[in-house]
Design an enzyme around this catalytic site. Structure first.
Site, mmCIF file in Angstrom:
data_model
loop_
_atom_site.group_PDB
_atom_site.id
_atom_site.type_symbol
_atom_site.label_atom_id
_atom_site.label_comp_id
_atom_site.label_asym_id
_atom_site.label_seq_id
_atom_site.Cartn_x
_atom_site.Cartn_y
_atom_site.Cartn_z
ATOM 1 N N CYS A 63 0.842 -1.213 0.000
ATOM 2 C CA CYS A 63 0.000 0.000 0.000
ATOM 3 C C CYS A 63 0.870 1.252 0.000
ATOM 4 C CB CYS A 63 -0.923 0.017 1.221
ATOM 5 S SG CYS A 63 -2.382 -1.001 1.021
ATOM 6 N N HIS A 64 0.472 2.229 -0.803
ATOM 7 C CA HIS A 64 1.196 3.492 -0.864
ATOM 8 C C HIS A 64 0.774 4.408 0.287
ATOM 9 C CE1 HIS A 64 1.423 1.934 -4.975
ATOM 10 N NE2 HIS A 64 2.525 2.649 -5.103
ATOM 11 N N GLU A 99 -7.465 0.849 2.619
ATOM 12 C CA GLU A 99 -7.509 1.693 3.813
ATOM 13 C C GLU A 99 -8.876 1.609 4.493
ATOM 14 O OE1 GLU A 99 -4.067 2.955 1.515
ATOM 15 O OE2 GLU A 99 -6.120 2.457 0.974
ATOM 16 N N ASP A 113 -12.092 -6.243 21.656
ATOM 17 C CA ASP A 113 -11.223 -6.191 22.835
ATOM 18 C C ASP A 113 -11.931 -5.543 24.031
ATOM 19 O OD1 ASP A 113 -8.508 -6.342 24.130
ATOM 20 O OD2 ASP A 113 -8.802 -4.169 24.172
#
Length: 304
Positions: A63-64, A99, A113
Site C-alpha cells: 500500500c502506498h 484503507e 477487545d
C-alpha cells in the site's frame, strides 16, 4: 510497490463494512448506556479506526502512503449485531479501498477487545468492500461503442527512413488500452501542406481521434501546431494545460512544448510531443477521460 507515477490525481472514495455479532442483547444495551468497564466503546473504536486508516501502509506492504482527506466511521446498532462502515476520501493517484477495509477491521477488533470481558461469544464477520469510485475506470464513457483513430508521425528523418519511429508506436500502444477499434498509422515529413492534407482528409472521413506526434518544439521545422490551429473549429485549452502540467511535474523542459488540442467537425485533434516519453506521458495525462468529448459532441451524456 507498484509504480503509480504515471497516474493522475482524481477524487477517490471507498466504503467498507464489517459485522460485529454479540451473544446477548445486554451487550448492545451496555454499549448504548456507556456501561462497558473499559470505557466508551464507540468513541474508542472510532478513534482506533482512524489510526488504523492512517497506518495502513505500515501494515500492508504494497500500500502506498496516501493523504487521507476524509475518514468517517458509522455504527448501525441492532439487537445482536453492529454494522460498522468506514468511508474514506482522498484526491490522489491510487484508491483507498484497502484503507477503508483496514480501518473497519481495526474498529471491529477494538470493539471486540473492549467487549470481551462482558461477552465471550463475540464474532467478527463479513468484512467487505461496499463500493469505490475514482480512477481511470470511472472516466471511460460507454456511449460510443467504436472509436476510430489515426496516428500521424511528423518527422523529416523518420519519413526519410533515417530513424525509427517510437513516439507514434507508444501512442498506438496506449490506444490499445481503450475502446479504439480501428487505428491508422502514417508517417509524414515536417511539411505544413502534408500536415494539413492529413487533417482535412481524416476529418472529412469522420475519424474520431486525429493524433499528431512531433513538430511541437521550437525549431524552424516544428510547424505542426501552426498548421493544425488554422483548421480547427475550436481549441480546447484545458487539454493542452493538462498535458503540460502533467509533463512539467516529471520534466521541467515540458514547459517548452507547444502541444495543441481542438475540434475539427466531430473529430478530436491532438498535437503531442515527438519524443517517446513526451508522447506517452501526454497520453497518460488525458486518457481515458478525454474520451468524454465524444459524448458531448454527440449530444449524449454518460450515465452510470
Amino acid at each position: 510497490m507498484i509504480d503509480i507515477t504515471h497516474k493522475t490525481n482524481t477524487l477517490r472514495e471507498a466504503a467498507a463494512s464489517v459485522l460485529l455479532k454479540v451473544s446477548s442483547k445486554k451487550t448492545i444495551e451496555a454499549i448504548k448506556k456507556n456501561k462497558v468497564p473499559k470505557g466508551n466503546v464507540l468513541e474508542a473504536a472510532r478513534t482506533a479506526g482512524l489510526f488504523g486508516v492512517k497506518l495502513t501502509p505500515n501494515i500492508i506492504p504494497d500500500c502506498h502512503v496516501i493523504p487521507i482527506e476524509s475518514a468517517v466511521v458509522e455504527f448501525q446498532l441492532e439487537e445482536r449485531q453492529i454494522k460498522i462502515t468506514m468511508t474514506i476520501k482522498t484526491i490522489y493517484k491510487t484508491g483507498v479501498e484497502v484503507e477503508a477495509m483496514h480501518g473497519a477491521s481495526v474498529v471491529a477488533l477494538t470493539m471486540y477487545d473492549m467487549l470481551k470481558p462482558i461477552d465471550k461469544g463475540i464474532e467478527i464477520t463479513d468484512l467487505k468492500l461496499e463500493g469505490k469510485t475514482g480512477g481511470k475506470s470511472d472516466y471511460v464513457d460507454r456511449f460510443k461503442d467504436k472509436i476510430t483513430a489515426i496516428v500521424v508521425v511528423c518527422s523529416d528523418t523518420i519519413a526519410a527512413g533515417q530513424k525509427e519511429d517510437r513516439a507514434g508506436k507508444a501512442i498506438l500502444s496506449k490506444l490499445d488500452l481503450y475502446n479504439v477499434t480501428e487505428i491508422e498509422y502514417v508517417v509524414i515529413p515536417d511539411e505544413s501542406k502534408e500536415i494539413i492534407r492529413v487533417l482535412q482528409d481524416a476529418a472529412e472521413r469522420g475519424i474520431d481521434l486525429i493524433i499528431y506526434t512531433g513538430g511541437t518544439g521550437l525549431s524552424k521545422r516544428d510547424v505542426t501546431p501552426e498548421s493544425i490551429e488554422k483548421l480547427l473549429d475550436r481549441r480546447i485549452p484545458g487539454i493542452e494545460e493538462s498535458i503540460r502540467r502533467y509533463g512539467q511535474e516529471r520534466m521541467p523542459y515540458a514547459m517548452l512544448s507547444r502541444s495543441l488540442a481542438g475540434i475539427k467537425n466531430k473529430s478530436l485533434v491532438l498535437s503531442l510531443p515527438g519524443s517517446t516519453k513526451g508522447a506517452a506521458e501526454s497520453m497518460d495525462a488525458v486518457f481515458p477521460h478525454v474520451l468524454h468529448v465524444f459524448g458531448i459532441l454527440s449530444g449524449k451524456r454518460h450515465e452510470k
